[in-house]
Design an enzyme around this catalytic site. Structure first.
Site, PDB file in Angstrom:
ATOM      1  N   ASP A   1       7.780 -58.532 -47.866  1.00 47.97           N
ATOM      2  CA  ASP A   1       6.838 -58.610 -48.996  1.00 47.97           C
ATOM      3  C   ASP A   1       5.381 -58.490 -48.558  1.00 47.97           C
ATOM      4  O   ASP A   1       4.587 -57.820 -49.216  1.00 47.97           O
ATOM      5  CB  ASP A   1       7.033 -59.932 -49.761  1.00 47.97           C
ATOM      6  CG  ASP A   1       8.328 -59.933 -50.571  1.00 47.97           C
ATOM      7  OD1 ASP A   1       8.926 -58.857 -50.730  1.00 47.97           O
ATOM      8  OD2 ASP A   1       8.735 -61.010 -51.033  1.00 47.97           O
TER       9      ASP A   1
ATOM     10  N   THR B   1      13.750 -62.109 -45.114  1.00 47.45           N
ATOM     11  CA  THR B   1      15.149 -61.910 -45.522  1.00 47.45           C
ATOM     12  C   THR B   1      16.075 -61.705 -44.337  1.00 47.45           C
ATOM     13  O   THR B   1      17.217 -62.167 -44.342  1.00 47.45           O
ATOM     14  CB  THR B   1      15.245 -60.677 -46.465  1.00 47.45           C
ATOM     15  OG1 THR B   1      14.459 -60.945 -47.611  1.00 47.45           O
ATOM     16  CG2 THR B   1      16.669 -60.400 -46.883  1.00 47.45           C
TER      17      THR B   1
ATOM     18  N   CYS C   1      -4.273 -45.319 -56.367  1.00 41.25           N
ATOM     19  CA  CYS C   1      -3.253 -44.344 -55.947  1.00 41.25           C
ATOM     20  C   CYS C   1      -2.795 -44.664 -54.531  1.00 41.25           C
ATOM     21  O   CYS C   1      -3.591 -45.113 -53.701  1.00 41.25           O
ATOM     22  CB  CYS C   1      -3.830 -42.927 -55.928  1.00 41.25           C
ATOM     23  SG  CYS C   1      -4.397 -42.353 -57.522  1.00 41.25           S
TER      24      CYS C   1
ATOM     25  N   SER D   1       7.863 -64.519 -46.500  1.00 43.01           N
ATOM     26  CA  SER D   1       6.515 -64.005 -46.196  1.00 43.01           C
ATOM     27  C   SER D   1       5.570 -64.062 -47.391  1.00 43.01           C
ATOM     28  O   SER D   1       4.370 -63.854 -47.241  1.00 43.01           O
ATOM     29  CB  SER D   1       6.586 -62.591 -45.632  1.00 43.01           C
ATOM     30  OG  SER D   1       6.799 -61.655 -46.646  1.00 43.01           O
ATOM     31  N   SER D   2       6.085 -64.381 -48.562  1.00 39.47           N
ATOM     32  CA  SER D   2       5.185 -64.579 -49.705  1.00 39.47           C
ATOM     33  C   SER D   2       4.315 -65.812 -49.479  1.00 39.47           C
ATOM     34  O   SER D   2       3.309 -65.994 -50.165  1.00 39.47           O
ATOM     35  CB  SER D   2       5.982 -64.759 -50.989  1.00 39.47           C
ATOM     36  OG  SER D   2       6.858 -63.679 -51.138  1.00 39.47           O
TER      37      SER D   2
HETATM   38  N1  ASP Z   1      10.794 -62.430 -49.852  1.00 40.36           N
HETATM   39  C1  ASP Z   1      11.171 -61.874 -48.569  1.00 40.36           C
HETATM   40  C2  ASP Z   1      10.005 -62.044 -47.626  1.00 40.36           C
HETATM   41  O1  ASP Z   1       9.083 -61.288 -47.689  1.00 40.36           O
HETATM   42  C3  ASP Z   1      11.535 -60.451 -48.711  1.00 40.36           C
HETATM   43  C4  ASP Z   1      11.953 -59.760 -47.441  1.00 40.36           C
HETATM   44  O2  ASP Z   1      11.949 -60.285 -46.367  1.00 40.36           O
HETATM   45  O3  ASP Z   1      12.310 -58.588 -47.514  1.00 40.36           O
HETATM   46  O4  ASP Z   1      10.000 -62.952 -46.835  1.00 40.36           O
END
Ligand code: ASP
Length: 359
Positions: free
Chosen positions: A104, A28, A292, A72-73
């Site tokens: 992520d 992001t 947890c 990053s997903s």
């Molecule tokens: N979907 C984004 C990623 O992990 C979320 C982020 O960067 O906060 O690339």
């Protein structure tokens, strides 16, 4: 590898004492809205426009950008090998490294790099942002600027934080102890089972007792063989024999992270235990981690975990799922014998779990 390299024009003079390599992978922080209103990664070249204060830093900054920055997903084992290799290749030329990465899966990547890069004597700081750097209220500037400061921080001429960390929202956390716990607020990461390594306010307050000490003469070891024949299996009340059996029958499956309840408890019904026992008998390595966020697995504390111990399920102690699944991939790829992998799974290899009370 075809990476874009940019040398930023900062205030660094010829007598500069600090240099940082930024590895921009996406996330992001470096995203912008496309025509449909969705966030997509942009190229890093424009970063100076967005963070003019970078130019005032007396640090020599080089940026290596992934040719195709990713959300990053989409991170996979090849990206981890690339990140670790870039650091390994450039290790002698910089004081520290900052990896700009989506939040992520940042905890997975930071965990994996802590295994792939052993014997570190320089900081490797992962950071990112909840809002793009161009957004008015973005957290990206603070996260980036402080990460750069930490990556070059020295005491008595030695790097203060010679380990893989995540810096986010004023907190410096050990990478392989971190977890993303917030998708909306700025305090996205937590490390329930290990203290923060530093907190930034007016000054950066380092928690020296918690940081891996700098080791004189340490030599960086780079490992790049990983094996993703693994599974994370989260228990839930009502799980059926069919689900469990199908998961454990996956072809070529080698390692399972079993997310159990509380301090490592699972159903005690015979079909459940027999299915696991049969898988262990076929050589599948099963590591028990807790659902947890805090606390630890103590196999044998309750009857409902005593049987897991008896059938050969290993205890992950206080490890996170993120650190556990990456550790499993790392050890399975290492070429070690099964017995050796089992031994290493229940002990810390990069500060990812505590030493106390393995069962
Ligand atoms: N979907 C984004 C990623 O992990 C979320 C982020 O960067 O906060 O690339």
């Amino acid at each position: 590898m075809n990476y874009k390299i940019v040398r930023l024009n900062t205030a660094a003079k010829s007598d500069i004492t600090s240099s940082v390599l930024i590895i921009y992978t996406g996330g992001t922080l470096g995203m912008a809205y496309d025509d449909s209103g969705a966030l997509v990664p942009f190229n890093f070249g424009q970063i100076l426009e967005k963070v003019p204060s970078l130019t005032q830093m007396n640090i020599a900054i080089t940026v290596i950008s992934f040719p195709e920055p990713i959300d990053s997903s989409n991170v996979n084992m090849n990206h981890w090998v690339d990140m670790a290799y870039i650091i390994y290749e450039n290790y002698d030329s910089y004081d520290g490294f900052v990896i700009l990465h989506g939040t992520d899966t940042m905890a997975y990547s930071a965990s994996m790099l802590s295994y792939m890069l052993q014997g570190l004597s320089k900081p490797v700081i992962f950071t990112g942002a909840q809002l793009p750097i161009s957004a008015m209220r973005s957290d990206a500037r603070e996260n980036l600027m402080t990460s750069l400061e930490i990556a070059t921080a020295k005491a008595n001429g030695k790097p203060i934080v010679p380990e893989v960390c995540i810096f986010f929202n004023h907190m410096l956390l050990r990478g392989n102890r971190s977890k993303k716990v917030q998708s909306v607020h700025f305090d996205a990461f937590e490390s329930e089972n290990y203290p923060a390594l530093a907190e930034s306010g007016i000054v950066i307050d380092y928690n020296y007792a918690a940081i891996t000490p700098f080791e004189e003469g340490a030599r960086l070891k780079y490992f790049n063989k990983l094996d993703n024949h693994v599974l994370v299996l989260k228990l839930f009340p009502g799980i059926t024999a069919e689900v469990l059996q199908s998961c454990l029958a996956i072809k070529d499956l080698k390692g399972v992270i079993l997310e159990t309840y509380g301090s490592g408890n699972s159903p005690s019904e015979s079909w459940f235990l027999e299915t696991l026992e049969e898988a262990v008998g076929r050589g599948i390595i099963i590591l028990n981690v807790s659902q947890c966020n805090g606390g630890r697995v103590i196999q044998g504390r309750y009857q409902t975990s005593k049987d897991l111990l008896r059938i050969g399920v290993l205890s992950g102690g206080d490890i996170t799922t993120e650190a556990a699944v990456t550790k499993m991939m790392f050890l399975l790829g290492s070429g070690l014998s099964d017995a050796e992998i089992r031994r290493k799974l229940v002990k810390p290899i990069a500060g990812e779990m505590s030493l106390a009370g393995f069962l």
